[in-house]
Design an enzyme around this catalytic site. Structure first.
Site, short mmCIF file in Angstrom:
data_model
loop_
_atom_site.label_atom_id
_atom_site.label_comp_id
_atom_site.label_asym_id
_atom_site.label_seq_id
_atom_site.Cartn_x
_atom_site.Cartn_y
_atom_site.Cartn_z
N GLY A 12 118.11 78.19 83.73
CA GLY A 12 116.56 77.97 84.19
C GLY A 12 116.47 78.05 85.54
N SER A 14 115.18 80.79 87.38
CA SER A 14 114.66 81.68 87.90
C SER A 14 113.52 81.32 88.89
CB SER A 14 114.05 82.64 86.95
OG SER A 14 113.30 81.60 86.03
N GLY A 16 110.89 77.44 90.41
CA GLY A 16 110.94 75.88 90.55
C GLY A 16 112.12 75.07 90.67
N ASP A 54 119.33 83.25 76.92
CA ASP A 54 118.55 82.27 76.10
C ASP A 54 119.23 81.35 75.50
OD1 ASP A 54 116.59 81.48 74.26
OD2 ASP A 54 116.47 83.27 73.26
N SER A 132 117.41 65.51 83.30
CA SER A 132 116.59 64.78 82.66
C SER A 132 115.20 64.46 83.16
CB SER A 132 117.14 63.36 82.30
OG SER A 132 116.25 62.25 81.37
N TYR A 146 107.84 65.80 74.66
CA TYR A 146 108.59 66.07 75.88
C TYR A 146 109.60 64.85 76.20
CZ TYR A 146 109.78 67.05 80.57
OH TYR A 146 110.53 67.21 81.85
N ALA A 148 110.64 62.45 74.17
CA ALA A 148 111.62 62.24 73.01
C ALA A 148 112.71 63.27 73.37
CB ALA A 148 111.11 62.55 71.91
N SER A 149 112.58 64.48 73.88
CA SER A 149 113.68 65.30 74.18
C SER A 149 114.43 64.82 75.38
CB SER A 149 113.14 66.60 74.45
OG SER A 149 112.23 66.76 75.46
N LYS A 150 113.73 64.10 76.30
CA LYS A 150 114.43 63.73 77.34
C LYS A 150 115.27 62.32 76.99
CE LYS A 150 113.69 67.08 80.22
NZ LYS A 150 114.66 68.08 80.72
N ASN A 180 106.56 68.89 92.40
CA ASN A 180 105.61 69.99 92.58
C ASN A 180 106.19 71.40 92.45
OD1 ASN A 180 103.29 71.22 93.59
ND2 ASN A 180 103.28 70.57 95.67
N THR A 181 106.02 71.61 90.76
CA THR A 181 106.17 72.87 90.47
C THR A 181 105.22 73.37 89.49
OG1 THR A 181 107.14 71.90 88.59
CG2 THR A 181 108.72 72.26 90.45
#
Length: 271
Positions: A12, A14, A16, A54, A132, A146, A148-150, A180-181
């Site tokens: 990830g 690319s 931010g 991916d 996280s 979100y 829950a995933s973290k 700030n993204t």
């Protein structure tokens, strides 16, 4: 082609936070391979080499890791940053939608870790840093999938760290606060919106937008990742930014009932 520099693979990367992490690691002396779903448009500069990946695809993960190993001979650092947010009440998201989010945020981390660990164990060293969030240890109304995933990433990381530490490998966590993204634009909207939640969902969306715009610079997360990657005696958890550090402290020391009331107050929830 080998490299005398330590090799870092960042998912990830690319834009931010991931982009900031990649360039922060370059500054720290790493040879960095940054990944994204489509990277052909990204400029090859500033010391980062880009690779299509991916994280929801077993085949793509296997191929990307093999390509890095073939080119550089090793992976010293894996940063699992690829992820997506969520917005809306839990009841408004279908199970299929939540499964898709978990496929990126949780199973993407697991796929990458599983693919890289054999190489790190064989070389007797390596670090895996999983991105996280403060919502990995606290509730996040109207972001439940979100959060829950973290929470899942936190439990997975801490457990695997115990399994692999004896082989010279560490699995560590970086916990950013609001940053700030483009988090809002990268968040999945609930696919079955309900009128009963509309007003509170609107309040939550506004609060999240304000928090993101007032959030820490992504460079704060990059600094925490560099610390996790390079500390001689690493900590399991690194908060990123002053707000995250404050929230982490409050979560530990404030009584649960008082913390619960504060969550409701901050989110303008009744009752």
């Amino acid at each position: 082609m080998g490299s005398t520099k330590p090799i870092a693979l960042v998912t990830g990367a690319s834009a931010g936070i991931g982009n900031a992490i990649a360039h922060g690691l370059v500054t720290a002396g790493y040879e960095v391979i940054g990944t994204g779903r489509r990277t052909a448009h990204l400029p090859r500069r500033d010391g980062v080499t880009y690779l299509d990946l991916d994280v929801t695809s077993d085949a793509s993960v296997t191929a990307a890791v093999a390509q890095v190993i073939e080119r550089y001979g090793r992976i010293d650092l894996l940063v699992n940053n690829a992820g997506v947010g969520s917005a809306g009440a839990a009841e408004e998201s279908s199970v299929a939608q939540v499964q898709a989010l978990f496929d990126i945020n949780v199973f993407g981390v697991i796929r990458m870790t599983t693919a890289v660990l054999p190489h790190m164990r064989a070389q007797g060293r390596g670090r895996i840093v999983n991105i996280s969030s403060v919502v990995g240890f606290m509730p996040a109304p109207f972001m439940a999938p979100y959060a829950a995933s973290k929470h899942a990433v936190e439990g997975y990381s801490e457990s695997v760290d115990h399994e692999v530490r004896e082989y010279g490998v560490r699995v560590l966590l970086v916990e950013p606060g609001w940053t700030n993204t483009g988090f809002e634009s990268n968040s999945v909207r609930a696919d079955t919106p309900m009128e009963i939640y509309a007003e509170q969902r609107g309040i939550a969306d506004k609060l999240i937008g304000e928090a993101v715009r007032a959030g820490d610079d992504p460079a704060a997360v990059a600094r925490a990742v560099v610390a996790a990657a390079t500390d001689t005696k690493p900590k399991l958890r690194y908060t990123a930014g002053s707000r995250a550090a404050m929230v982490s402290t409050l979560r530990r020391v404030v009584p649960s009932r008082a913390f619960d009331r504060q969550i409701r107050k901050l989110n303008r929830l009744a009752g």
